[in-house]
Write an enzyme that holds these catalytic residues in place. Structure first.
Site, PDB file in Angstrom:
ATOM      1  N   HIS A  57       7.682   7.210  -8.683  1.00 46.86           N
ATOM      2  CA  HIS A  57       7.875   6.358  -7.514  1.00 46.86           C
ATOM      3  C   HIS A  57       9.174   6.696  -6.780  1.00 46.86           C
ATOM      4  O   HIS A  57      10.107   7.254  -7.354  1.00 46.86           O
ATOM      5  CB  HIS A  57       7.875   4.891  -7.923  1.00 46.86           C
ATOM      6  N   HIS A 100       1.112  11.028  -7.880  1.00 50.85           N
ATOM      7  CA  HIS A 100       1.328  10.936  -9.326  1.00 50.85           C
ATOM      8  C   HIS A 100       0.604  12.062 -10.059  1.00 50.85           C
ATOM      9  O   HIS A 100       1.152  12.678 -10.982  1.00 50.85           O
ATOM     10  CB  HIS A 100       0.816   9.594  -9.852  1.00 50.85           C
ATOM     11  N   HIS A 149      -1.172   7.943  -2.479  1.00 49.70           N
ATOM     12  CA  HIS A 149      -0.105   7.600  -3.425  1.00 49.70           C
ATOM     13  C   HIS A 149      -0.439   8.115  -4.828  1.00 49.70           C
ATOM     14  O   HIS A 149       0.381   8.767  -5.485  1.00 49.70           O
ATOM     15  CB  HIS A 149       0.080   6.086  -3.458  1.00 49.70           C
ATOM     16  N   GLU A 150      -1.650   7.829  -5.271  1.00 48.36           N
ATOM     17  CA  GLU A 150      -2.026   8.187  -6.643  1.00 48.36           C
ATOM     18  C   GLU A 150      -2.080   9.696  -6.854  1.00 48.36           C
ATOM     19  O   GLU A 150      -1.766  10.198  -7.936  1.00 48.36           O
ATOM     20  CB  GLU A 150      -3.362   7.555  -7.000  1.00 48.36           C
TER      21      GLU A 150
END
Length: 327
Positions: free
Chosen positions: A292, A286, A282-283
């Site tokens: 998101h 980013h 997930h990170e």
């Protein structure tokens, strides 16, 4: 052996960005956390516009932190549930695919009680500046759609931490490397670990506790798991106080439609361990430019739903749209 990294030098940031999720084994439900905010939420069940109840101020802080509360009487810390709070709560429910009631209902409490990424779901637009996320389909980008330069596709990374965790360095390396590999398979990025003694690196991964010098202190076990920063900042921070694991046998995601959110969980149990690789996946999204997603079950969905280690079509579509790639 406990993981022991050298101390992180003080860093300053301009953009916040962070956490979340995912592989399925059997359909189990991730329990809400035992974070103090969860207990506050439980006392607010049924609260709605027009009421003044102790704990609403904490709800406002949560909604403001993650980008939903924009105009609430000059950020007043009082416990009054006004039209701004109702609107913010409806926006939260809409984004998270919940019934849009504008009330602090049980299913909203359950969602807010999940551990999650620290990056806002929606960045607030203030004073006419373009600080809001640019929404395309269900995935999103950061303000101004920052991305790595066309000449920067072979990225390097290193580990620098200010706190210890009960994981071996070898296990951490395998988990994070696997997450990087997942993104490499759908983009033209490559990620190579090098030592800090080799010179500047593009990405710094580390474990930290509380106030760790970037302006976004961690909150201890339970709520915010990690955060990362938009391109080309390159920082990925894990909260060292979480119960991290690299081999979460028998744990899986529970955020699918018709999943555990249809069940009433009144008393949160002890939180399960958090899968390091799922959060890294997930990170890293980013780090390379994705915000998101509102798609339940996508890697870039803000709430952690258990072990999920495979990118979804929404994640792939998002990164391709940002870089105009057809990989």
């Amino acid at each position: 052996m406990a993981l022991n990294f050298p101390k992180l030098h003080m860093l300053f940031l301009s953009l916040l960005v962070i956490v979340n999720p995912f592989l399925f084994v059997e359909p189990i439900a991730l329990e809400p956390t035992t974070h103090p905010f969860t207990k506050t939420l439980q006392t607010l069940e049924g609260v709605h516009k027009g009421q003044t109840v102790k704990g609403v101020a904490e709800l406002k802080t949560y909604l403001r932190k993650f980008g939903y509360l924009k105009n609430d009487n000059n950020n007043s810390p009082n416990d009054h549930f006004d039209e701004y709070v109702e609107s913010a709560l409806k926006n939260y429910q809409t984004y998270h695919n919940l019934p849009i009631t504008g009330k602090v209902d049980a299913i909203t409490i359950e969602r807010m009680s999940l551990p999650r990424c620290g990056v806002p779901d929606i960045n607030i637009i203030t004073h006419g500046s373009p600080n809001g996320l640019v929404i395309l389909a269900n995935y999103s980008f950061f303000p101004g759609s920052p991305k790595w330069d066309n000449t920067k596709r072979a990225l390097t990374y290193a580990y620098v931490s200010s706190a210890n965790v009960a994981l071996s360095m070898d296990d951490v390396r395998v988990a994070v490397q696997s997450a990087f590999k997942s993104w490499s398979q759908v983009t033209d990025f490559t990620f190579t670990e090098i030592g800090t003694e080799s010179g500047p690196v593009d990405i710094v991964v580390g474990f930290h506790s509380g106030d760790h010098g970037d302006g976004y202190p961690f909150d201890g076990p339970g709520q915010v798991l990690a955060h990362a920063f938009a391109p080309q900042d390159g920082r990925l921070h894990y909260d060292a106080e979480e119960q991290w694991t690299t081999s979460p046998t028998g744990q899986n995601g529970g955020l699918e439609k018709n999943g555990w959110f249809g069940r009433r969980r009144r008393r949160p149990r002890k939180p399960v361990s958090i899968d390091l690789q799922s959060v890294a996946l997930h990170e890293i999204g980013h780090l390379i430019g994705l915000g998101h997603s509102s798609v339940l079950g996508s890697i870039m969905f803000p709430a952690y739903g258990g072990v999920r280690r495979d990118l979804t079509q929404d994640d792939v579509d998002g990164i391709h749209a940002l870089y105009k790639s057809t990989n």
